[in-house]
Structures are given as C-alpha cells and as structure tokens.
Design a protein around this motif. Sequence first.
Motif, PDB file in Angstrom:
ATOM      1  N   GLN A  79       0.823  -1.205   0.000  1.00  0.00           N
ATOM      2  CA  GLN A  79       0.000   0.000   0.000  1.00  0.00           C
ATOM      3  C   GLN A  79       0.862   1.262   0.000  1.00  0.00           C
ATOM      4  OE1 GLN A  79      -3.188   0.314  -0.354  1.00  0.00           O
ATOM      5  NE2 GLN A  79      -3.393   2.516   0.062  1.00  0.00           N
ATOM      6  N   ALA A  80       1.947   1.245   0.776  1.00  0.00           N
ATOM      7  CA  ALA A  80       2.822   2.421   0.863  1.00  0.00           C
ATOM      8  C   ALA A  80       3.473   2.717  -0.489  1.00  0.00           C
ATOM      9  CB  ALA A  80       3.895   2.200   1.931  1.00  0.00           C
ATOM     10  N   LEU A  81       3.955   1.687  -1.165  1.00  0.00           N
ATOM     11  CA  LEU A  81       4.589   1.881  -2.476  1.00  0.00           C
ATOM     12  C   LEU A  81       3.560   2.311  -3.518  1.00  0.00           C
ATOM     13  CD1 LEU A  81       6.962  -1.216  -2.456  1.00  0.00           C
ATOM     14  CD2 LEU A  81       7.722   1.155  -2.644  1.00  0.00           C
ATOM     15  N   GLY A  82       2.406   1.621  -3.557  1.00  0.00           N
ATOM     16  CA  GLY A  82       1.396   1.911  -4.569  1.00  0.00           C
ATOM     17  C   GLY A  82       0.811   3.307  -4.437  1.00  0.00           C
ATOM     18  N   SER A  83       0.468   3.722  -3.223  1.00  0.00           N
ATOM     19  CA  SER A  83      -0.180   5.026  -3.029  1.00  0.00           C
ATOM     20  C   SER A  83       0.768   6.172  -3.341  1.00  0.00           C
ATOM     21  CB  SER A  83      -0.707   5.154  -1.594  1.00  0.00           C
ATOM     22  OG  SER A  83       0.347   5.104  -0.660  1.00  0.00           O
ATOM     23  N   GLN A  84       2.034   6.029  -2.948  1.00  0.00           N
ATOM     24  CA  GLN A  84       2.988   7.109  -3.220  1.00  0.00           C
ATOM     25  C   GLN A  84       3.355   7.167  -4.703  1.00  0.00           C
ATOM     26  OE1 GLN A  84       6.044   7.833   0.110  1.00  0.00           O
ATOM     27  NE2 GLN A  84       5.302   5.780   0.567  1.00  0.00           N
ATOM     28  N   ALA A  85       3.377   6.016  -5.367  1.00  0.00           N
ATOM     29  CA  ALA A  85       3.632   6.012  -6.813  1.00  0.00           C
ATOM     30  C   ALA A  85       2.525   6.774  -7.543  1.00  0.00           C
ATOM     31  CB  ALA A  85       3.728   4.580  -7.325  1.00  0.00           C
ATOM     32  N   HIS A  88       2.718  10.470  -7.219  1.00  0.00           N
ATOM     33  CA  HIS A  88       3.760  11.070  -8.060  1.00  0.00           C
ATOM     34  C   HIS A  88       3.544  10.783  -9.548  1.00  0.00           C
ATOM     35  CE1 HIS A  88       5.716  11.634  -4.194  1.00  0.00           C
ATOM     36  NE2 HIS A  88       6.581  12.431  -4.790  1.00  0.00           N
ATOM     37  N   GLY A  89       2.313  10.433  -9.905  1.00  0.00           N
ATOM     38  CA  GLY A  89       1.980  10.264 -11.317  1.00  0.00           C
ATOM     39  C   GLY A  89       2.464   8.966 -11.929  1.00  0.00           C
ATOM     40  N   ARG A  90       2.808   7.993 -11.088  1.00  0.00           N
ATOM     41  CA  ARG A  90       3.255   6.696 -11.599  1.00  0.00           C
ATOM     42  C   ARG A  90       2.145   5.652 -11.418  1.00  0.00           C
ATOM     43  NH1 ARG A  90       8.912   6.908 -12.206  1.00  0.00           N
ATOM     44  NH2 ARG A  90       9.476   9.115 -12.273  1.00  0.00           N
ATOM     45  N   THR A  91       2.415   4.458 -11.909  1.00  0.00           N
ATOM     46  CA  THR A  91       1.423   3.393 -11.863  1.00  0.00           C
ATOM     47  C   THR A  91       1.328   2.757 -10.467  1.00  0.00           C
ATOM     48  OG1 THR A  91       0.893   1.176 -12.684  1.00  0.00           O
ATOM     49  CG2 THR A  91       3.210   1.809 -12.719  1.00  0.00           C
ATOM     50  N   ALA A  93       1.120  -0.191 -10.047  1.00  0.00           N
ATOM     51  CA  ALA A  93       1.821  -1.491 -10.125  1.00  0.00           C
ATOM     52  C   ALA A  93       3.039  -1.540  -9.206  1.00  0.00           C
ATOM     53  CB  ALA A  93       2.247  -1.763 -11.561  1.00  0.00           C
ATOM     54  N   TRP A  94       3.470  -0.386  -8.674  1.00  0.00           N
ATOM     55  CA  TRP A  94       4.564  -0.379  -7.699  1.00  0.00           C
ATOM     56  C   TRP A  94       4.203  -1.181  -6.445  1.00  0.00           C
ATOM     57  CZ3 TRP A  94       9.604   0.902  -7.616  1.00  0.00           C
ATOM     58  CH2 TRP A  94      10.104   1.660  -8.681  1.00  0.00           C
ATOM     59  N   ARG A  95       2.902  -1.456  -6.254  1.00  0.00           N
ATOM     60  CA  ARG A  95       2.527  -2.257  -5.090  1.00  0.00           C
ATOM     61  C   ARG A  95       3.006  -3.703  -5.237  1.00  0.00           C
ATOM     62  NH1 ARG A  95      -1.596  -2.678  -8.562  1.00  0.00           N
ATOM     63  NH2 ARG A  95      -2.845  -4.588  -8.607  1.00  0.00           N
ATOM     64  N   ILE A  96       3.249  -4.130  -6.497  1.00  0.00           N
ATOM     65  CA  ILE A  96       3.612  -5.534  -6.741  1.00  0.00           C
ATOM     66  C   ILE A  96       4.935  -5.924  -6.063  1.00  0.00           C
ATOM     67  CG2 ILE A  96       4.189  -7.224  -8.545  1.00  0.00           C
ATOM     68  CD1 ILE A  96       2.143  -5.740 -10.345  1.00  0.00           C
ATOM     69  N   PRO A  97       6.011  -5.097  -6.174  1.00  0.00           N
ATOM     70  CA  PRO A  97       7.220  -5.448  -5.405  1.00  0.00           C
ATOM     71  C   PRO A  97       6.954  -5.544  -3.907  1.00  0.00           C
ATOM     72  CG  PRO A  97       7.707  -3.720  -7.003  1.00  0.00           C
ATOM     73  CD  PRO A  97       6.226  -3.904  -7.015  1.00  0.00           C
ATOM     74  N   GLY A  98       6.013  -4.719  -3.408  1.00  0.00           N
ATOM     75  CA  GLY A  98       5.656  -4.812  -1.986  1.00  0.00           C
ATOM     76  C   GLY A  98       5.025  -6.151  -1.657  1.00  0.00           C
ATOM     77  N   LEU A  99       4.209  -6.674  -2.570  1.00  0.00           N
ATOM     78  CA  LEU A  99       3.606  -7.994  -2.360  1.00  0.00           C
ATOM     79  C   LEU A  99       4.670  -9.088  -2.390  1.00  0.00           C
ATOM     80  CD1 LEU A  99       0.426  -7.582  -4.609  1.00  0.00           C
ATOM     81  CD2 LEU A  99       0.463  -7.794  -2.122  1.00  0.00           C
ATOM     82  N   PHE A 100       5.634  -8.959  -3.315  1.00  0.00           N
ATOM     83  CA  PHE A 100       6.738  -9.927  -3.342  1.00  0.00           C
ATOM     84  C   PHE A 100       7.535  -9.877  -2.036  1.00  0.00           C
ATOM     85  CE2 PHE A 100       6.425  -9.876  -8.114  1.00  0.00           C
ATOM     86  CZ  PHE A 100       6.161 -11.228  -8.245  1.00  0.00           C
ATOM     87  N   GLY A 101       7.654  -8.658  -1.462  1.00  0.00           N
ATOM     88  CA  GLY A 101       8.351  -8.520  -0.186  1.00  0.00           C
ATOM     89  C   GLY A 101       7.651  -9.284   0.925  1.00  0.00           C
ATOM     90  N   LEU A 102       6.304  -9.270   0.908  1.00  0.00           N
ATOM     91  CA  LEU A 102       5.557 -10.039   1.914  1.00  0.00           C
ATOM     92  C   LEU A 102       5.879 -11.526   1.801  1.00  0.00           C
ATOM     93  CD1 LEU A 102       1.957  -8.470   1.771  1.00  0.00           C
ATOM     94  CD2 LEU A 102       3.965  -7.664   3.019  1.00  0.00           C
ATOM     95  N   VAL A 103       5.883 -12.021   0.566  1.00  0.00           N
ATOM     96  CA  VAL A 103       6.210 -13.439   0.333  1.00  0.00           C
ATOM     97  C   VAL A 103       7.650 -13.720   0.767  1.00  0.00           C
ATOM     98  CG1 VAL A 103       6.443 -15.246  -1.408  1.00  0.00           C
ATOM     99  CG2 VAL A 103       4.552 -13.615  -1.552  1.00  0.00           C
ATOM    100  N   VAL A 412      12.882   5.661  -4.025  1.00  0.00           N
ATOM    101  CA  VAL A 412      13.191   6.917  -3.331  1.00  0.00           C
ATOM    102  C   VAL A 412      14.096   7.798  -4.182  1.00  0.00           C
ATOM    103  CG1 VAL A 412      14.306   7.925  -1.284  1.00  0.00           C
ATOM    104  CG2 VAL A 412      12.857   5.902  -1.051  1.00  0.00           C
ATOM    105  N   GLY A 413      15.037   7.187  -4.895  1.00  0.00           N
ATOM    106  CA  GLY A 413      15.994   7.970  -5.677  1.00  0.00           C
ATOM    107  C   GLY A 413      15.446   8.494  -6.992  1.00  0.00           C
ATOM    108  N   ARG A 414      14.411   7.814  -7.549  1.00  0.00           N
ATOM    109  CA  ARG A 414      13.952   8.169  -8.896  1.00  0.00           C
ATOM    110  C   ARG A 414      12.460   8.495  -8.991  1.00  0.00           C
ATOM    111  NH1 ARG A 414      18.767   8.879 -11.665  1.00  0.00           N
ATOM    112  NH2 ARG A 414      20.225   7.290 -10.934  1.00  0.00           N
ATOM    113  N   VAL A 415      11.635   7.942  -8.109  1.00  0.00           N
ATOM    114  CA  VAL A 415      10.190   8.168  -8.200  1.00  0.00           C
ATOM    115  C   VAL A 415       9.752   9.339  -7.323  1.00  0.00           C
ATOM    116  CG1 VAL A 415       7.903   7.165  -7.788  1.00  0.00           C
ATOM    117  CG2 VAL A 415       9.714   5.769  -8.815  1.00  0.00           C
TER     118      VAL A 415
END
Length: 457
Positions: A79-85, A88-91, A93-103, A412-415
């Motif tokens: 949620q943190a990755l997806g909402s902030q993406a 900032h005008g991004r997709t 889909a950034w929530r997907i790496p967060g889901l992989f992190g849970l796994v 953090v560095g690019r988005v």
Amino acid sequence: MAHAASSGTPKFSSRLAFVMAAVGSAVGLGNVWKFPYTAGENGGAAFVAVYLLGLLFVAAPIFIAEVLIGRRGAASPPQALGSQAVEHGRTNAWRIPGLFGLVGGLLVMSFYSVIAGWTLDYMLTAARGMFSTFDAAGAEAHFDGLKASLPRLLLWQGLFMLATLGIVAMGVRAGIERAVSIMTPALGILLLLLVVYALIIGDADRAIRYLFAPDFSKLNADMALAAVGQAFFTLSVGIGGVMMYGAYLPKDASIFRASGMVVAADTAVALLAGLAVFPIVFAHGLDPEGGPGLVFVSLPLAFSAMPGGDILGALFFFFLLIAALTSAIALYEPTTAWLSERGVSRIKGTLIAAGGSWLLGLLSVFSFNIWQDVDPLGFIPSLQGVNFFGLITNGIDKLVLPLGALVISGFVGRVLTRKAVLEELNMRDGPLFRIWLFSLRWITPGVVAILFLVNIF
C-alpha cells in the motif's frame, strides 16, 4: 494520497521504541550465527573492513530509504509503495514489489524458524548439563541427531513460531513494542557478558587481531561480494520489515538519527558476536572457517571444556533465541498489517502468516532428513545437489534481498521528488543529504546490480 492512511496507522510511543524494534529486527541470527562463520570463511579482518564499507555506503542508505517509504506511506509495504507512486503520477503497479516482499518475509521465516528452533534445543541441552559430557564425536552426533529427528525439528520450529505469533497478534504497542523494550536491552546485556567472559578465558589477542588487523592480500571479488551480501542480510533490508516499522515511527522523530542508531547498534552487535565466538574458537584450537556448524558443533565442544560451560552455553543459546525472536516479529508484521488493511482481524492475519510460513518451513525441515538428497533444480548444473533449504536460503541472500534493495533505492531515488524526500526527512538540501542521495541513486544500485548479476551467472 500517501498520507491518507496515517490517521488509522498505529505508532510506536517514541523514537526509542522504534530504535528498539528496528535493532531487534536487524540483530538476529545473521549477526550471531552467520556473521562469525562468514567472516571466518573469508579471512577475518579484511572481510570485516569491506563489510563495514558495505554497511555505510550500500545497506545503510537503503535502510534509511525503506524507513522513509514506510513513514510517508503509513501503511503496509504494498500500500505504501502503490499510493505514493500514484501520488507522483506513476502506476499503482509499484505495489507488486511490496507484495513480493511479503512473500519474501514469509520465506525467510520458513527457514529462520527452523534454525531458531535449534537454539531452543541447544539452550535446554546446556541447561540439563549435557554440554559437559560432549567430546568431538558427541557434539557432532548431537547436531546430526537433531537434524535427523523430524519430531524434534517440528516441535522446536512450532514452539518458536507460537512465541512469535503471540507477540505479533497482540499489536504494535501491547505486543511488539512491549516485547522489544524488554528483549533488546536483554540482548545487549547478555552479549556483553558473553564477550567479557570469552575475552577473559579465551585467546583474546588472536581474536582481536583476526577481526581488526586486516590482511588485504586476502581480498578478492568473492570476499567483497560475500561481505556486501552479509551487510544486506544483517540489516534486514529489502523485504518490508524495516518499511513496516517505518510506518510506525512517530512523525516528530528524525529518520536519519533513528536509522543511524540502528545501523550503529547492529554493527556493534555483529562485531561483539565475533568477540564472543573467536576467543573461544582459537583457545580450543577450533577452525574459524567451520561454516554453519561453528555455533552448533564447535562452540558446544568448547563449552564442554570450560568451568561452568553448561551455564555459559545455556546463556549463549538463550541470547541467540532472543535475537531470533526479535527478528522474527518483523518478518510477520508486514503480512499481518496488509491483511488488516483488507478487513482481516489481527489475530486471524497473524495465523494466516504463521500458517503460510510453517508450511513453507516443512521444505527446510525435510531438507535435513527425508529430503536431504532431493535437489529440485538439479537439472541446472550450478544447482545440482542443492536441496530445498539451500535453494531458499541462497535465493533470499542472492535474489530476494538484492531485488528488494534495487526497488527501494529506485523508488526513493527516482520516483519520489526531491522535495517530498526532504520534507519527510525534515532535512536541508545540504552535504549529508546529497551524499546519501548520490549513494542511493548510483553507488547502491550499482553495487547491488553487480551482486545480483554475479549471483545469477
């Protein structure tokens, strides 16, 4: 949008509570079980020097970035990755790496709980006075017998998971904060006692030279990669636990200061763990390159030859148990929080996380006995003879953590905008910020990419 979740997100009561929790998360088996034998396998002090550089310029910048994402998003990693993406005008889909992190967190817990279970067995073995009866063959036989016994492995793994589950299910303040406020100081006190004892009765001079007088002629690419990989493993970056604790960090706390305290404490523990282990290793003529068995075979043998060795052994493995427990809490919390955001009760969410990691953990349990000769990816030449336990542990070290680190540094560095990052850090755009941002944008991803590519090919 990224701040919308913050009103319902629980918080630690203070910066100190966050530091205690994050230090507990970072200080685990990676420091005490893995660091001494990895340092031993890679030449001692030269490895330590590169490890410290890796912490400072690669792992620490990612740790700070992960805390920043968590606090700014005030939600679980997806949620943190997806909402902030989206903000900032991004997709989304950034929530997907967060889901992989849970796994990834549940995968880590699947093998972590098995090794943590060993510490329970050894603590009780020492408390019953059995270390004093060990000779070389006896120490080896005990370890082999433990790994071969399905009932014992399942019992200790299950008890460790139940303890972790109980703490996480109680919530952020009543469970996690209360537990770490007791266990993290206890870790420090126990470790200092063990170090003092080891330096007095062991070969202190040789251990200090081994750890702190580097011979850079031993330095090579493999050692450097192992050192940087250990820096990632020991700080627990890249799988969401640090991000989740960042979500609970009070807004008035300095991310840089709090993170600096965690990195310093984690580094001190790793080095002190070396000082607790190597004086005993050298005093008893043991092999510092003893691999994973250094703690579970060599040290019990050394304890058997000491006055009061059973008491010291029980204390040492109790220390290991607490270190494992404080880290395990952070592995369950992201999944539990993510399920809570979807209306699942905290107790039920914790049970789901624990159940998933327990089932995955059976792969590691069976790898030491009935499936020890099963190599599921044996058709790949480099993975011939590697069982499930080896695949999971190597996969976490060489794939999951580096990929997670790349995602965090890139986000953090690019988005995120420079303004958003400065606001969350509550810093001026000065030299310290610029050095950190440069490391995050260029040094960290460069080193991590090299680490990742070398591990793959």
